[in-house]
Design an enzyme around this catalytic site. Structure first.
Site, mmCIF file in Angstrom:
data_model
loop_
_atom_site.group_PDB
_atom_site.id
_atom_site.type_symbol
_atom_site.label_atom_id
_atom_site.label_comp_id
_atom_site.label_asym_id
_atom_site.label_seq_id
_atom_site.Cartn_x
_atom_site.Cartn_y
_atom_site.Cartn_z
ATOM 1 N N LYS A 109 0.866 -1.185 0.000
ATOM 2 C CA LYS A 109 0.000 0.000 0.000
ATOM 3 C C LYS A 109 0.902 1.234 0.000
ATOM 4 O O LYS A 109 1.768 1.356 0.876
ATOM 5 C CB LYS A 109 -0.900 -0.032 1.236
ATOM 6 C CG LYS A 109 -1.951 1.063 1.288
ATOM 7 C CD LYS A 109 -2.980 0.748 2.365
ATOM 8 C CE LYS A 109 -4.001 1.871 2.499
ATOM 9 N NZ LYS A 109 -5.014 1.569 3.526
ATOM 10 N N GLY A 122 -0.840 7.651 -5.702
ATOM 11 C CA GLY A 122 -0.590 6.252 -5.367
ATOM 12 C C GLY A 122 0.337 6.051 -4.177
ATOM 13 O O GLY A 122 0.718 4.929 -3.855
ATOM 14 N N ARG A 172 0.523 -5.160 3.660
ATOM 15 C CA ARG A 172 -0.668 -5.571 4.406
ATOM 16 C C ARG A 172 -0.966 -7.037 4.130
ATOM 17 O O ARG A 172 -0.899 -7.489 2.991
ATOM 18 C CB ARG A 172 -1.842 -4.689 3.986
ATOM 19 C CG ARG A 172 -3.142 -5.054 4.640
ATOM 20 C CD ARG A 172 -4.122 -3.900 4.585
ATOM 21 N NE ARG A 172 -4.656 -3.677 3.244
ATOM 22 C CZ ARG A 172 -5.537 -2.702 2.986
ATOM 23 N NH1 ARG A 172 -5.921 -1.873 3.926
ATOM 24 N NH2 ARG A 172 -5.994 -2.545 1.768
ATOM 25 N N ASP A 248 -16.612 -0.105 0.148
ATOM 26 C CA ASP A 248 -15.305 -0.595 -0.317
ATOM 27 C C ASP A 248 -14.385 -0.907 0.859
ATOM 28 O O ASP A 248 -13.295 -1.450 0.652
ATOM 29 C CB ASP A 248 -14.644 0.414 -1.264
ATOM 30 C CG ASP A 248 -14.478 1.784 -0.630
ATOM 31 O OD1 ASP A 248 -15.490 2.345 -0.184
ATOM 32 O OD2 ASP A 248 -13.344 2.280 -0.555
HETATM 33 P P1 AMP Z 1 -9.467 4.612 1.008
HETATM 34 O O1 AMP Z 1 -9.790 5.978 1.496
HETATM 35 O O2 AMP Z 1 -8.058 4.172 1.349
HETATM 36 O O3 AMP Z 1 -10.490 3.584 1.372
HETATM 37 O O4 AMP Z 1 -9.455 4.724 -0.587
HETATM 38 C C1 AMP Z 1 -10.576 5.065 -1.359
HETATM 39 C C2 AMP Z 1 -10.182 5.055 -2.820
HETATM 40 O O5 AMP Z 1 -9.271 6.114 -3.116
HETATM 41 C C3 AMP Z 1 -9.499 3.788 -3.288
HETATM 42 O O6 AMP Z 1 -9.876 3.525 -4.622
HETATM 43 C C4 AMP Z 1 -8.031 4.151 -3.218
HETATM 44 O O7 AMP Z 1 -7.252 3.357 -4.059
HETATM 45 C C5 AMP Z 1 -8.067 5.599 -3.670
HETATM 46 N N1 AMP Z 1 -6.923 6.355 -3.163
HETATM 47 C C6 AMP Z 1 -6.723 6.791 -1.899
HETATM 48 N N2 AMP Z 1 -5.561 7.459 -1.801
HETATM 49 C C7 AMP Z 1 -4.987 7.476 -3.026
HETATM 50 C C8 AMP Z 1 -3.774 8.000 -3.572
HETATM 51 N N3 AMP Z 1 -2.904 8.678 -2.814
HETATM 52 N N4 AMP Z 1 -3.535 7.788 -4.873
HETATM 53 C C9 AMP Z 1 -4.404 7.112 -5.637
HETATM 54 N N5 AMP Z 1 -5.563 6.603 -5.185
HETATM 55 C C10 AMP Z 1 -5.864 6.762 -3.897
HETATM 56 MG MG MG Z 2 -10.649 1.742 1.132
#
Ligand code: AMP
Ligand code: MG
Length: 481
Positions: A109, A122, A172, A248
């Site tokens: 991650k 990312g 993870r 999600d």
């Molecule tokens: P999360 O908040 O971690 O549950 O992520 C929600 C969505 O946003 C998922 O599709 C993640 O892959 C995307 N996402 C979160 N942070 C980033 C980031 N820094 N770059 C690209 N995608 C992100």
């Molecule tokens: Mg998530």
């Protein structure tokens, strides 16, 4: 030399069309920050890996057998549907079957952009990745199903958030990364074949006994209801607030996942919210069981076509199961609370007894963990520590005789076994992450060691058991992006 990690990648093999290949970015100067030796051993990983943590768990060097992919998923975020999310900053390296025979995902991650990154970089910052370590290790030590951190490697690069922060990659480990949102991704595209393939895969991987059921997909849905109801009841028992229970972020396996703006509650208040973005309190402490039902309804929508060839009947079957979720959750919660209160056997009044303790705690400043911890002494006749949790113990006093009348004979020992002393306290988590971000890992390491012994009565751990000092807070958490 045998392989460093004994990969066997069933998701990539069995579910074509549900992911895209992705390559981890190669960081500038990877440096080991955290490595979970015991977990690596349990997973059957080679000892040599210990010396290769910075390369392997930053994505700089792909171990033999890895097949890096980004998984597709959709999701309802705060109630609004996003048909395409996916692994935007995560890359699944593959799976391993551990010494316990269980298959687990190994995922990076924060290892750079993937085809699902949209506008994001990312990447991940060190602080939030260390928070994932702390929360995963704490929940695990508390006996609550959870994804866990195998490693954290600092990348030697900065990531731009509100300010420039040190970047890091978290490795993870999860029973799988199949989410309610994974099903939603294909259902939203009317790709019924892939919904079914995913359901078959989920049954084979997580609930293999169900394959022989006459109605395996309905049985799968029931199993997920059971696993998630149990999970949320366990969260409630330790005062855990996930903070972003989007679809999600809910697994089919029943493991806790995706720790962004999460925190453990201190003073009990049903409406507690920590997340800076949860303005409406959608994911407040006491709302978590309701969101459980809401999210499972979204899962049901994706599975209904599989429940019965007659679609009217399929909808009826789904609705019957959905209507049962509240009662199912309540059963799990009463079981958790009956253990926390060391009740003798079962009684029709147990649910009310638990409810009434919470009602007595509300607005009293009663620390969730300390209040339950004090019950063991109270059961031995020393009520001081328990009373001290309450500004005005009047309601507590009225409740006590009802509880005492229901106590199991071995109550003190049972209470000590059921009620942890040490959880990741918010002020200590903040201090540890702040110090780590500034280059000092000592507070983080001490905190990891403490939360791995939640039931220890070691006097040296006293500072880890106390609520935040006056003047800390109100505590606000931010999404781990
Ligand atoms: P999360 O908040 O971690 O549950 O992520 C929600 C969505 O946003 C998922 O599709 C993640 O892959 C995307 N996402 C979160 N942070 C980033 C980031 N820094 N770059 C690209 N995608 C992100
Ligand atoms: Mg998530």
């Amino acid at each position: 030399m045998s392989r460093l990690i004994p990969f066997d990648n069933s998701y990539a093999r069995d579910l074509p069309g549900t992911f895209l290949s992705a390559q981890p970015a190669v960081p500038a100067a990877p440096k080991r920050v955290f490595f979970n030796d015991a977990l690596a051993h349990d997973l059957g990983m080679a000892k040599e890996l210990r010396d290769l943590v910075p390369e392997v768990f930053s994505g700089a060097r792909l171990p033999e057998g890895a097949e890096p992919i980004a998984q597709a998923y959709a999701g309802h975020q705060f109630g609004g549907f996003s048909p395409q999310l996916g692994d935007g900053r995560a890359i699944l390296l593959g799976e391993v079957v551990g010494r316990d025979g269980a298959r687990r995902d190994i995922q990076l991650k924060g290892s750079g952009r993937t085809p699902f990154s949209r506008g994001g970089d990312g990447k991940a910052a060190l602080g939030p990745m260390l928070r994932e370590v702390l929360v995963g290790e704490a929940l695990h030590a508390l006996g609550i199903p959870t994804t866990r951190a195998l490693a954290v490697v600092a990348t030697g690069e900065s990531v731009l958030r509100d300010t420039l922060l040190p970047g890091a990659v978290l490795t993870r480990v999860a029973a799988s990364h199949i989410r309610v949102g994974t099903f939603q991704f294909f259902a939203a595209r009317s790709d019924q074949a892939r919904v079914q393939a995913l359901a078959d895969y989920t049954i084979a991987r997580h609930y293999p006994d169900l394959a022989a059921e006459p109605a395996p997909y309905l049985a799968l849905f029931e199993a997920v209801i059971g696993a998630q109801a149990r999970l949320i009841a366990q969260w409630m028992g330790v005062g855990f607030i996930h903070g972003v229970m989007n679809t999600d972020n809910m697994t089919l396996s029943g493991e806790s996942i995706d720790f962004g703006p999460c925190a453990f509650m201190e003073a009990y208040a049903a409406g507690t919210v920590f997340s800076s973005i949860d303005h409406g309190g959608r994911y407040a402490y006491a709302n978590q069981p309701l969101i459980l039902g809401w999210n499972l309804a979204r899962l049901a929508e994706t599975l209904v076509p599989l429940f019965d060839a007659d679609q009217d009947r399929a909808v009826d079957l789904a609705n019957e199961r959905l209507e049962g979720i509240a009662a199912r959750y309540r059963e799990e919660w009463v079981a958790v609370m009956a253990a926390k209160l060391a009740l003798s056997g079962r009684d029709a009044g147990d649910a009310a007894l638990a409810d009434d303790l919470l009602a007595a705690m509300e607005g009293q400043g009663a620390d969730w963990t300390q209040t339950f911890l004090a019950l063991a002494k109270a059961a031995e006749g020393d009520l001081g520590a328990l009373r001290a949790q309450f500004i005005n113990p009047a309601k507590l006093e009225a409740w006590l005789p009802r509880w005492q009348a229901r106590l199991a004979p071995d109550a003190p020992a049972r209470l000590r076994a059921a009620n942890p002393r040490i959880i990741p306290r918010n002020h200590l988590v903040e201090a540890a992450l702040t110090a780590a971000t500034a280059g000092d890992l000592a507070p983080f390491e001490a905190l990891v060691a403490a939360i791995r012994q939640p039931f220890s009565d070691d006097p040296a751990l006293e500072p880890f058991s106390l609520p935040a000092p006056q003047g800390f807070g109100p505590y606000v958490t931010f999404c781990g992006t």
